[in-house]
Each structure stands twice: as structure tokens, then as C-alpha cells.
Design a protein around this motif. Structure first.
Motif, PDB file in Angstrom:
ATOM      1  N   HIS A 179       0.810  -1.207   0.000  1.00  0.00           N
ATOM      2  CA  HIS A 179       0.000   0.000   0.000  1.00  0.00           C
ATOM      3  C   HIS A 179       0.849   1.266   0.000  1.00  0.00           C
ATOM      4  CE1 HIS A 179      -3.642  -2.267   0.412  1.00  0.00           C
ATOM      5  NE2 HIS A 179      -3.118  -2.930   1.405  1.00  0.00           N
ATOM      6  N   GLY A 180       2.136   1.125   0.122  1.00  0.00           N
ATOM      7  CA  GLY A 180       3.021   2.280   0.056  1.00  0.00           C
ATOM      8  C   GLY A 180       2.688   3.309   1.116  1.00  0.00           C
ATOM      9  N   SER A 181       2.496   4.538   0.682  1.00  0.00           N
ATOM     10  CA  SER A 181       2.257   5.623   1.625  1.00  0.00           C
ATOM     11  C   SER A 181       0.834   5.621   2.167  1.00  0.00           C
ATOM     12  CB  SER A 181       2.549   6.962   0.963  1.00  0.00           C
ATOM     13  OG  SER A 181       1.653   7.175  -0.103  1.00  0.00           O
TER      14      SER A 181
ATOM     15  N   ALA B 208      -0.764   7.617   5.260  1.00  0.00           N
ATOM     16  CA  ALA B 208      -1.524   8.762   4.754  1.00  0.00           C
ATOM     17  C   ALA B 208      -2.996   8.698   5.157  1.00  0.00           C
ATOM     18  CB  ALA B 208      -1.397   8.849   3.238  1.00  0.00           C
ATOM     19  N   MET B 209      -3.577   7.498   5.139  1.00  0.00           N
ATOM     20  CA  MET B 209      -4.987   7.377   5.504  1.00  0.00           C
ATOM     21  C   MET B 209      -5.218   7.714   6.981  1.00  0.00           C
ATOM     22  SD  MET B 209      -8.041   6.831   4.454  1.00  0.00           S
ATOM     23  CE  MET B 209      -7.964   5.949   2.935  1.00  0.00           C
ATOM     24  N   PRO B 210      -4.455   7.145   7.926  1.00  0.00           N
ATOM     25  CA  PRO B 210      -4.644   7.554   9.325  1.00  0.00           C
ATOM     26  C   PRO B 210      -4.361   9.041   9.556  1.00  0.00           C
ATOM     27  CG  PRO B 210      -3.417   5.516   9.251  1.00  0.00           C
ATOM     28  CD  PRO B 210      -3.540   6.010   7.837  1.00  0.00           C
ATOM     29  N   ALA B 211      -3.373   9.589   8.842  1.00  0.00           N
ATOM     30  CA  ALA B 211      -3.062  11.011   8.997  1.00  0.00           C
ATOM     31  C   ALA B 211      -4.219  11.881   8.509  1.00  0.00           C
ATOM     32  CB  ALA B 211      -1.782  11.358   8.246  1.00  0.00           C
ATOM     33  N   ALA B 212      -4.783  11.544   7.355  1.00  0.00           N
ATOM     34  CA  ALA B 212      -5.914  12.316   6.832  1.00  0.00           C
ATOM     35  C   ALA B 212      -7.132  12.194   7.743  1.00  0.00           C
ATOM     36  CB  ALA B 212      -6.256  11.839   5.424  1.00  0.00           C
ATOM     37  N   LEU B 213      -7.400  10.987   8.216  1.00  0.00           N
ATOM     38  CA  LEU B 213      -8.518  10.806   9.142  1.00  0.00           C
ATOM     39  C   LEU B 213      -8.286  11.558  10.445  1.00  0.00           C
ATOM     40  CD1 LEU B 213      -9.307   7.017   8.632  1.00  0.00           C
ATOM     41  CD2 LEU B 213     -10.684   8.963   7.887  1.00  0.00           C
ATOM     42  N   GLY B 214      -7.038  11.583  10.923  1.00  0.00           N
ATOM     43  CA  GLY B 214      -6.709  12.317  12.136  1.00  0.00           C
ATOM     44  C   GLY B 214      -6.914  13.814  11.979  1.00  0.00           C
ATOM     45  N   VAL B 215      -6.562  14.352  10.813  1.00  0.00           N
ATOM     46  CA  VAL B 215      -6.764  15.779  10.554  1.00  0.00           C
ATOM     47  C   VAL B 215      -8.251  16.112  10.547  1.00  0.00           C
ATOM     48  CG1 VAL B 215      -6.543  17.576   8.779  1.00  0.00           C
ATOM     49  CG2 VAL B 215      -4.584  16.146   9.358  1.00  0.00           C
ATOM     50  N   VAL B 216      -9.040  15.308   9.854  1.00  0.00           N
ATOM     51  CA  VAL B 216     -10.486  15.544   9.803  1.00  0.00           C
ATOM     52  C   VAL B 216     -11.097  15.416  11.190  1.00  0.00           C
ATOM     53  CG1 VAL B 216     -12.674  14.630   8.902  1.00  0.00           C
ATOM     54  CG2 VAL B 216     -10.707  14.857   7.390  1.00  0.00           C
ATOM     55  N   TYR B 217     -10.694  14.394  11.938  1.00  0.00           N
ATOM     56  CA  TYR B 217     -11.216  14.188  13.291  1.00  0.00           C
ATOM     57  C   TYR B 217     -10.826  15.351  14.206  1.00  0.00           C
ATOM     58  CZ  TYR B 217     -12.407  11.802  17.628  1.00  0.00           C
ATOM     59  OH  TYR B 217     -12.959  11.475  18.823  1.00  0.00           O
ATOM     60  N   GLY B 218      -9.586  15.820  14.097  1.00  0.00           N
ATOM     61  CA  GLY B 218      -9.141  16.943  14.918  1.00  0.00           C
ATOM     62  C   GLY B 218      -9.891  18.222  14.603  1.00  0.00           C
TER      63      GLY B 218
ATOM     64  N   ARG C 186      -1.372  -1.318  11.321  1.00  0.00           N
ATOM     65  CA  ARG C 186      -0.122  -2.073  11.305  1.00  0.00           C
ATOM     66  C   ARG C 186      -0.300  -3.494  11.827  1.00  0.00           C
ATOM     67  NH1 ARG C 186       2.560  -0.886   7.592  1.00  0.00           N
ATOM     68  NH2 ARG C 186       2.010   1.233   7.222  1.00  0.00           N
ATOM     69  N   PHE C 187      -1.159  -3.682  12.820  1.00  0.00           N
ATOM     70  CA  PHE C 187      -1.304  -4.992  13.444  1.00  0.00           C
ATOM     71  C   PHE C 187      -2.505  -5.789  12.955  1.00  0.00           C
ATOM     72  CE2 PHE C 187       1.210  -2.729  16.684  1.00  0.00           C
ATOM     73  CZ  PHE C 187       2.306  -3.568  16.686  1.00  0.00           C
ATOM     74  N   GLN C 188      -3.289  -5.261  12.051  1.00  0.00           N
ATOM     75  CA  GLN C 188      -4.505  -5.945  11.637  1.00  0.00           C
ATOM     76  C   GLN C 188      -4.240  -7.250  10.889  1.00  0.00           C
ATOM     77  OE1 GLN C 188      -6.998  -3.691   9.076  1.00  0.00           O
ATOM     78  NE2 GLN C 188      -5.495  -3.530   7.445  1.00  0.00           N
ATOM     79  N   ALA C 189      -3.132  -7.353  10.208  1.00  0.00           N
ATOM     80  CA  ALA C 189      -2.854  -8.577   9.451  1.00  0.00           C
ATOM     81  C   ALA C 189      -2.595  -9.767  10.359  1.00  0.00           C
ATOM     82  CB  ALA C 189      -1.658  -8.355   8.536  1.00  0.00           C
ATOM     83  N   SER C 190      -2.130  -9.520  11.579  1.00  0.00           N
ATOM     84  CA  SER C 190      -1.831 -10.620  12.499  1.00  0.00           C
ATOM     85  C   SER C 190      -3.032 -11.013  13.357  1.00  0.00           C
ATOM     86  CB  SER C 190      -0.666 -10.225  13.413  1.00  0.00           C
ATOM     87  OG  SER C 190      -1.032  -9.129  14.223  1.00  0.00           O
ATOM     88  N   MET C 191      -4.158 -10.325  13.202  1.00  0.00           N
ATOM     89  CA  MET C 191      -5.350 -10.603  14.012  1.00  0.00           C
ATOM     90  C   MET C 191      -6.329 -11.477  13.244  1.00  0.00           C
ATOM     91  SD  MET C 191      -6.430  -6.956  15.533  1.00  0.00           S
ATOM     92  CE  MET C 191      -5.259  -5.723  15.979  1.00  0.00           C
ATOM     93  N   PRO C 192      -7.055 -12.340  13.950  1.00  0.00           N
ATOM     94  CA  PRO C 192      -8.161 -13.039  13.281  1.00  0.00           C
ATOM     95  C   PRO C 192      -9.266 -12.029  12.944  1.00  0.00           C
ATOM     96  CG  PRO C 192      -8.090 -13.597  15.605  1.00  0.00           C
ATOM     97  CD  PRO C 192      -6.888 -12.761  15.321  1.00  0.00           C
ATOM     98  N   ARG C 193     -10.091 -12.373  11.984  1.00  0.00           N
ATOM     99  CA  ARG C 193     -11.077 -11.397  11.497  1.00  0.00           C
ATOM    100  C   ARG C 193     -12.052 -10.933  12.569  1.00  0.00           C
ATOM    101  NH1 ARG C 193     -12.624 -15.770   7.745  1.00  0.00           N
ATOM    102  NH2 ARG C 193     -13.976 -17.124   8.940  1.00  0.00           N
ATOM    103  N   GLU C 194     -12.398 -11.802  13.532  1.00  0.00           N
ATOM    104  CA  GLU C 194     -13.323 -11.401  14.589  1.00  0.00           C
ATOM    105  C   GLU C 194     -12.707 -10.323  15.481  1.00  0.00           C
ATOM    106  OE1 GLU C 194     -12.374 -14.599  14.083  1.00  0.00           O
ATOM    107  OE2 GLU C 194     -14.194 -15.504  13.247  1.00  0.00           O
ATOM    108  N   LEU C 195     -11.455 -10.529  15.868  1.00  0.00           N
ATOM    109  CA  LEU C 195     -10.761  -9.553  16.706  1.00  0.00           C
ATOM    110  C   LEU C 195     -10.510  -8.260  15.945  1.00  0.00           C
ATOM    111  CD1 LEU C 195      -9.405  -8.922  19.391  1.00  0.00           C
ATOM    112  CD2 LEU C 195      -7.326  -9.959  18.497  1.00  0.00           C
ATOM    113  N   ARG C 196     -10.184  -8.374  14.665  1.00  0.00           N
ATOM    114  CA  ARG C 196      -9.960  -7.198  13.828  1.00  0.00           C
ATOM    115  C   ARG C 196     -11.234  -6.371  13.714  1.00  0.00           C
ATOM    116  NH1 ARG C 196      -8.377  -8.616   7.944  1.00  0.00           N
ATOM    117  NH2 ARG C 196      -8.195 -10.555   9.061  1.00  0.00           N
ATOM    118  N   ALA C 197     -12.369  -7.024  13.497  1.00  0.00           N
ATOM    119  CA  ALA C 197     -13.644  -6.310  13.410  1.00  0.00           C
ATOM    120  C   ALA C 197     -13.996  -5.667  14.745  1.00  0.00           C
ATOM    121  CB  ALA C 197     -14.747  -7.264  12.973  1.00  0.00           C
TER     122      ALA C 197
END
Length: 124
Positions: free
Chosen positions: A12-14, A18-28, A65-76
Motif C-alpha cells: 500500500h506504500g504511503s 496517509a490514511m490515518p493522517a488524513a482521518l486524524g486531521v479531519v477528526y481533529g 499495522r497490526f490488523q494482518a496478524s489478528m483473526p477477522r473477529e478480533l480485527r472487526a
């Protein structure tokens, strides 16, 4: 002779930051707007918006960052909890009582958890 081409991995590269940063700006911005309540912008409103945006972006980045190591139930459940906590905080900033904030946040978080579980279940 048939050559077998390797399927490239999805990177996913940047977008990973970039997505958490943009969401953080909007939320702030939204948190500062709600706290302002129609009055003049103060330094406290700006500080609250910056802190709220940074905390939200950090939590979203960590979850991403950690979602790939979680089972789908815990991730949701994690996405539902992040959504519930962030919306509950915004509702409490708007002047809602603790009970009202918790009830609305629980409903929103449950909806987000169910929606993300469905998405993860269909993709895996």
C-alpha cells in the motif's frame, strides 16, 4: 514453454500512514469545531483538536499495522471499538451526557464491528 509469473504482493506504500493522517486531521478539525460551539476560536480549541487528531491518527495507524496478524473477529471488534470510542468522545464534547454518549457509541461501534466483520469475512 509456459512461464509461471509470480503474483506480486500488495503493497500500500504511503497509504499505510496517509490514511490515518488524513482521518486524524479531519477528526481533529471536527473535535475543535464541536468544542468551539459557535464562539470564537481559542487556543484551547486548537490544542484540543490537535491532540484529538494525533491520538486518533496514532490509534488508527497502530490498528492498521497490526490488523494482518489478528483473526477477522478480533480485527472487526478492534475497528468497532476505535469507532465507538472516537464517536463517543465527539458526542460528549457536544454536550451529551455520559449515558447518552455511551449508548450512541455502543450502537455505532456495534454497527461498525458488524460491517467490518462482513467485509473481512467476504474477502478471506
Amino acid at each position: 514453454m509456459a512461464a509461471h509469473a509470480a503474483v506480486p504482493a500488495r503493497h500500500h506504500g504511503s497509504l499505510g500512514w496517509a490514511m490515518p493522517a488524513a482521518l486524524g486531521v479531519v477528526y481533529g478539525f471536527y473535535a475543535a469545531f464541536v468544542e468551539r460551539d459557535g464562539g470564537a476560536i481559542t487556543g484551547g480549541d486548537v490544542l484540543l483538536g490537535v491532540v484529538a487528531g494525533v491520538v486518533f491518527a496514532a490509534l488508527a495507524y497502530t490498528l492498521g499495522r497490526f490488523q494482518a496478524s489478528m483473526p477477522r473477529e478480533l480485527r472487526a471488534a478492534a475497528y468497532g471499538a476505535l469507532c465507538a470510542a472516537s464517536m463517543g468522545y465527539l458526542i460528549s464534547l457536544a454536550g451529551g451526557s455520559v449515558l447518552r454518549s455511551a449508548a450512541i457509541a455502543l450502537a455505532i461501534g456495534a454497527g461498525m464491528g458488524l460491517a467490518t466483520f462482513y467485509i473481512f469475512y467476504e474477502r478471506e
